[in-house]
Design a protein around this motif. Structure first.
Motif, PDB file in Angstrom:
ATOM      1  N   UNK A 181       0.832  -1.273   0.117  1.00 59.11           N
ATOM      2  CA  UNK A 181       0.058   0.102  -0.018  1.00 59.11           C
ATOM      3  C   UNK A 181       0.824   1.171  -0.081  1.00 59.11           C
ATOM      4  N   UNK A 182       0.480   2.381  -0.538  1.00 57.97           N
ATOM      5  CA  UNK A 182       1.265   3.762  -0.555  1.00 57.97           C
ATOM      6  C   UNK A 182       1.429   4.124   0.833  1.00 57.97           C
ATOM      7  N   UNK A 183       0.550   3.828   1.887  1.00 53.06           N
ATOM      8  CA  UNK A 183       0.792   4.210   3.441  1.00 53.06           C
ATOM      9  C   UNK A 183       2.171   3.437   3.836  1.00 53.06           C
ATOM     10  N   UNK A 184       2.525   2.252   3.067  1.00 55.80           N
ATOM     11  CA  UNK A 184       3.758   1.826   3.552  1.00 55.80           C
ATOM     12  C   UNK A 184       5.137   2.316   3.153  1.00 55.80           C
ATOM     13  N   UNK A 185       4.960   3.331   2.174  1.00 61.70           N
ATOM     14  CA  UNK A 185       6.124   3.847   1.615  1.00 61.70           C
ATOM     15  C   UNK A 185       6.520   4.995   2.499  1.00 61.70           C
ATOM     16  N   UNK A 186       7.817   5.245   2.980  1.00 59.52           N
ATOM     17  CA  UNK A 186       8.296   6.394   3.702  1.00 59.52           C
ATOM     18  C   UNK A 186       9.306   7.081   2.942  1.00 59.52           C
ATOM     19  N   UNK A 187       9.368   8.446   2.807  1.00 58.78           N
ATOM     20  CA  UNK A 187      10.066   9.110   2.069  1.00 58.78           C
ATOM     21  C   UNK A 187      11.169  10.134   2.852  1.00 58.78           C
ATOM     22  N   UNK A 188      12.304  10.125   2.369  1.00 64.32           N
ATOM     23  CA  UNK A 188      13.439  10.664   3.095  1.00 64.32           C
ATOM     24  C   UNK A 188      14.084  11.545   1.892  1.00 64.32           C
ATOM     25  N   UNK A 189      14.789  12.788   2.746  1.00 61.36           N
ATOM     26  CA  UNK A 189      15.841  13.641   1.862  1.00 61.36           C
ATOM     27  C   UNK A 189      17.024  12.805   1.736  1.00 61.36           C
ATOM     28  N   UNK A 190      17.402  12.033   2.878  1.00 62.03           N
ATOM     29  CA  UNK A 190      18.805  11.299   2.619  1.00 62.03           C
ATOM     30  C   UNK A 190      18.413  10.189   2.672  1.00 62.03           C
ATOM     31  N   UNK A 191      19.375   9.104   2.075  1.00 60.14           N
ATOM     32  CA  UNK A 191      19.267   7.797   1.991  1.00 60.14           C
ATOM     33  C   UNK A 191      19.108   7.260   3.520  1.00 60.14           C
ATOM     34  N   UNK A 192      17.951   6.519   3.543  1.00 60.86           N
ATOM     35  CA  UNK A 192      17.857   5.991   4.999  1.00 60.86           C
ATOM     36  C   UNK A 192      19.013   4.826   5.628  1.00 60.86           C
ATOM     37  N   UNK A 193      19.056   4.765   6.672  1.00 60.21           N
ATOM     38  CA  UNK A 193      20.032   3.695   7.200  1.00 60.21           C
ATOM     39  C   UNK A 193      18.816   2.506   8.010  1.00 60.21           C
TER      40      UNK A 193
ATOM     41  N   UNK B 255       3.163   7.085  -3.006  1.00 57.27           N
ATOM     42  CA  UNK B 255       3.402   7.011  -1.234  1.00 57.27           C
ATOM     43  C   UNK B 255       2.564   8.062  -0.695  1.00 57.27           C
ATOM     44  N   UNK B 256       1.774   7.648   0.382  1.00 52.92           N
ATOM     45  CA  UNK B 256       0.839   8.387   1.207  1.00 52.92           C
ATOM     46  C   UNK B 256       1.278   9.013   2.354  1.00 52.92           C
ATOM     47  N   UNK B 257       1.503  10.288   2.427  1.00 58.23           N
ATOM     48  CA  UNK B 257       2.174  10.887   3.766  1.00 58.23           C
ATOM     49  C   UNK B 257       1.114  11.937   4.288  1.00 58.23           C
ATOM     50  N   UNK B 258       1.454  12.411   5.629  1.00 58.51           N
ATOM     51  CA  UNK B 258       0.782  13.477   5.871  1.00 58.51           C
ATOM     52  C   UNK B 258       0.894  14.787   5.379  1.00 58.51           C
ATOM     53  N   UNK B 259       0.236  15.915   5.586  1.00 57.57           N
ATOM     54  CA  UNK B 259       0.482  17.161   5.196  1.00 57.57           C
ATOM     55  C   UNK B 259       1.817  17.738   6.096  1.00 57.57           C
ATOM     56  N   UNK B 260       2.131  17.276   7.279  1.00 50.84           N
ATOM     57  CA  UNK B 260       2.997  17.721   8.059  1.00 50.84           C
ATOM     58  C   UNK B 260       4.303  17.125   7.553  1.00 50.84           C
ATOM     59  N   UNK B 261       4.365  16.058   7.168  1.00 54.26           N
ATOM     60  CA  UNK B 261       5.425  15.279   6.619  1.00 54.26           C
ATOM     61  C   UNK B 261       5.887  15.913   5.106  1.00 54.26           C
ATOM     62  N   UNK B 262       4.851  16.475   4.648  1.00 47.23           N
ATOM     63  CA  UNK B 262       5.259  17.144   3.187  1.00 47.23           C
ATOM     64  C   UNK B 262       5.856  18.452   3.622  1.00 47.23           C
ATOM     65  N   UNK B 263       5.324  19.018   4.512  1.00 50.34           N
ATOM     66  CA  UNK B 263       6.013  20.173   4.702  1.00 50.34           C
ATOM     67  C   UNK B 263       7.499  20.235   5.188  1.00 50.34           C
ATOM     68  N   UNK B 264       7.588  19.255   6.227  1.00 47.38           N
ATOM     69  CA  UNK B 264       9.013  18.870   6.727  1.00 47.38           C
ATOM     70  C   UNK B 264       9.935  18.343   5.589  1.00 47.38           C
ATOM     71  N   UNK B 265       9.431  17.828   4.795  1.00 46.69           N
ATOM     72  CA  UNK B 265      10.218  17.178   3.523  1.00 46.69           C
ATOM     73  C   UNK B 265      10.566  18.283   2.544  1.00 46.69           C
ATOM     74  N   UNK B 266       9.671  19.207   2.342  1.00 45.95           N
ATOM     75  CA  UNK B 266       9.833  20.304   1.300  1.00 45.95           C
ATOM     76  C   UNK B 266      10.132  19.788  -0.107  1.00 45.95           C
ATOM     77  N   UNK B 267       9.151  18.845  -0.441  1.00 43.79           N
ATOM     78  CA  UNK B 267       9.753  18.292  -1.747  1.00 43.79           C
ATOM     79  C   UNK B 267       8.620  19.011  -2.928  1.00 43.79           C
TER      80      UNK B 267
END
Length: 368
Positions: A291-303, A336-348
């Motif tokens: 599901x799209x909700x399972x996708x997490x987005x990152x600015x830097x490659x996650x560890x 990917x489904x994310x929250x509006x807060x996550x969108x603001x934080x990522x600034x994508x």
């Protein structure tokens, strides 16, 4: 067995072989329909599919509005393949309900029994019973233009049931309703269909209608059956891109070796790093879904925890409800489904490259 004569079967005690068994073969111009449908009495069968898939052709063939070029139509153990439209034990509710505008709700419902030869008084009594059952008694004298969309739908359903059909055909029953009333009407319709002891065939474009109303779902594409199962089975394991979009999943084809699936498109490998790790090992051709909700987005490659990480380009950002859907392209295409807060934080923004991660435990792998 020959064609059954005209009847008004109530269906309280289904005969052996009860329910629907239809092999529908139909050719109209360049379009060819070949599909087998079966459904026991008391159940709802939903037909899903994109425009032009053949859903309306199935409904028209079942109703006898178009002749089959091959196949058969058996209902409750009787062969109706060659039965004329007016003699088929079928009730149909159209998208816009097609109520007679010059008749009251009562006379609309009484129309079916009258056509079957029932007297005026008996037909109107049957109509009153159905309208009362559907909480429409106070609207018996109302004409269609005086009814709400939900009320008109119930009158159309009552009219279809008044003739004692063994099969109900529902063509987009929610299409004429506004969004604010659809949920309440859908719930009421489900309750009414649960009381019908014949077969119901529902055509819809809305996956929510199918998930709420149907016991079994058939998906058509290009005049062919491409997937069927219970709502839960279809939602959990889609088999085509159309179904995956419909139920809101990311879906890919590939070849599995252990817990790694190498993605393919038309038999060729997809992209330079097109692999997906899955939660359970598998071998051979496979479908993978998450599901799209399972996708997490990152600015830097996650560890650490994500087993699947891809660098992808943002192709679109869409807001819906309290979520934001981000459409991504690159080695693979996904949502990917994310929250509006996550969108603001990522600034994508569209055109930017970001990292997407999915845990292997979130990825379903199954037979292609």
């Amino acid at each position: 067995m020959g064609t059954r004569p005209p009847h008004t079967l109530s269906g309280k005690h289904p005969v052996p072989g009860a329910g629907l068994d239809a092999e529908l073969r139909l050719k109209r111009g360049r379009f060819t329909l070949e599909v087998h449908l079966s459904c026991p009495p008391g159940r709802v069968l939903a037909l899903l599919g994109p425009n032009g898939a053949g859903k309306s052709s199935v409904l028209r063939a079942l109703a006898g509005l178009v002749p089959l070029t091959g196949g058969h139509l058996w209902l409750d153990g009787w062969d109706h393949t060659a039965t004329a439209v007016e003699y088929r034990p079928i009730g149909m509710v159209f998208q816009d309900y097609l109520l007679f505008p010059h008749m009251s709700a009562l006379d609309n419902v009484a129309f079916g029994p009258r056509c079957q030869g029932s007297g005026r008084a008996a037909s109107r009594e049957r109509a009153r019973e159905l309208l009362e059952h559907m909480d429409l008694a106070e609207h018996a004298a109302s004409r269609p233009r005086q009814l709400s969309g939900g009320q008109a739908q119930r009158v159309a359903l009552a009219r279809a049931l008044a003739a004692g059909p063994r099969m109900l055909l529902l063509d987009e029953p929610m299409a004429a309703l506004d969004v604010s009333t659809r949920a309440a009407v859908r719930s009421r319709l489900r309750h009414l269909l649960e009381e019908f002891d014949g077969v119901t065939v529902l055509v819809t474009h809305d996956p929510l209608d199918a998930m709420v109303l149907a016991d079994h779902i058939v998906v058509l594409e290009g005049g062919r059956l491409v997937q069927e199962g219970t709502p839960a089975e279809v939602a959990r394991r889609p088999r085509t891109t159309y179904v995956a979009r419909l139920v809101g999943l990311n879906l890919f084809r590939g070849r599995a070796e252990g817990d790694t699936v190498t993605l393919t498109r038309d038999g060729a490998q997809v992209g330079p790093v097109a692999t997906v790790r899955v939660r359970e090992p598998y071998q051979g051709p496979a479908l993978v879904a998450f599901p799209p909700r399972a996708v997490a987005l990152y600015r830097e490659r996650p560890q650490g925890s994500p087993r699947n990480v891809w660098r992808l380009r943002v192709e679109g950002v869409e807001r819906f409800g309290d979520q934001v859907r981000v459409l991504l392209e690159g080695a693979l295409s996904l949502a990917a489904d994310i929250t509006p807060a996550a969108l603001t934080e990522l600034e994508i923004a569209r055109g930017e490259w970001i990292w997407a991660g999915v845990k292997a435990a979130e990825v379903e792998c199954y037979r292609f």
